[in-house]
Write an enzyme that holds these catalytic residues in place. Structure first.
Site, PDB file in Angstrom:
ATOM      1  CG  ASP A  35      -4.858  41.466   7.795  1.00 22.55           C
ATOM      2  OD1 ASP A  35      -4.072  41.235   6.866  1.00 22.55           O
ATOM      3  OD2 ASP A  35      -4.480  41.694   8.959  1.00 22.55           O
TER       4      ASP A  35
ATOM      5  CD  GLU B 129       0.128  46.853  11.673  1.00 26.84           C
ATOM      6  OE1 GLU B 129       0.776  46.439  10.701  1.00 26.84           O
ATOM      7  OE2 GLU B 129      -0.958  46.349  12.028  1.00 26.84           O
TER       8      GLU B 129
ATOM      9  N   GLY C  41       3.575  45.551   5.934  1.00 32.96           N
ATOM     10  CA  GLY C  41       2.930  44.636   4.992  1.00 32.96           C
ATOM     11  C   GLY C  41       3.188  45.010   3.552  1.00 32.96           C
TER      12      GLY C  41
ATOM     13  CE  LYS D 248      -3.536  48.286  10.983  1.00 33.60           C
ATOM     14  NZ  LYS D 248      -2.760  47.916   9.769  1.00 33.60           N
TER      15      LYS D 248
END
Length: 218
Positions: free
Chosen positions: A84, A103, A29, A94
């Site tokens: 997020d 992740e 990200g 996330k």
């Protein structure tokens, strides 16, 4: 400061948690991208990295930073990634970038998880950001029906295929009062690869970019 400047500030701040000769987990990200930029300045001091997405792998390699396969390591010294949403119990949502499964795997390998976010991502209750779930394609409709029973509104993320060849359902309108319970329940639905709730194993430290500097939350 702009949001990108806040992301850059926390990305570079995470560098102090990377010790010499360490193995570093790298997330995915826009905020993690700033961390990769920072990591490049000390690339000669670390043993190598494990990446959570093809995009991050490409960026790491563009800097000449060694990237190892997960199967080549027993553990990671630290994992640095964004979120997020994150609450004050260090539990996260996330998966906005569709890399949630990798992740979660990299996070599981890490001795320490450093979450890097700007202050807009810190919430009291998770759920305003739609909850991403990686699903095996043949199970998409079945999983969606099961998620609807939990009170959410699952929406198929059109045109997105994960690095693992699966699809994403984003669940809207969930108020996640019990994140661990919901994480376990969704993960038990047949066809779900993983849910983007990082509650059973949350972050150890959160670095939060604010207009007055980077704050640390534990």
């Amino acid at each position: 400061m702009t949001q990108d400047e806040l992301k850059k500030a926390v990305g570079w701040s995470a560098l102090k948690y990377v010790k010499p000769d360490s193995l570093v987990g790298v997330g995915t990200g826009s905020t993690a991208t700033h961390f990769i930029d920072a990591l490049a300045t000390i690339k000669g001091q670390i043993k190598g990295t494990v990446s959570s997405s093809d995009a991050s792998t490409q960026k790491l390699k563009s800097y000449g930073i060694p990237v190892l396969d997960c199967n080549e390591v027993d553990s990671l010294d630290v994992y640095v990634d964004g979120a997020d949403e994150i609450n004050h119990h260090m539990q996260m949502i996330k998966g906005g970038g569709a890399a949630l499964t990798r992740e979660k795997i990299v996070s599981a390998l890490a001795k320490q998880f450093i979450c890097i976010v700007d202050e807009s991502k810190v919430v009291d209750v998770l759920g305003k950001f739609p909850l991403p779930i990686e699903v095996i394609p043949m199970a998409r409709s079945y999983v969606a029906r099961e998620l609807f029973k939990l009170g959410g509104k699952p929406i198929y993320r059109q045109g997105v295929v994960t690095d693992n060849g699966n699809v994403i359902l984003d669940v809207h309108d969930l108020i996640i009062a019990k994140p661990i319970e919901l994480e376990n329940r969704i993960n038990n639905i047949p066809g779900v690869v993983t849910v983007g709730l990082f509650a059973n194993k949350g972050a150890d430290i959160a670095l939060i970019g604010t207009s007055i500097g980077v704050k640390e939350m534990k």
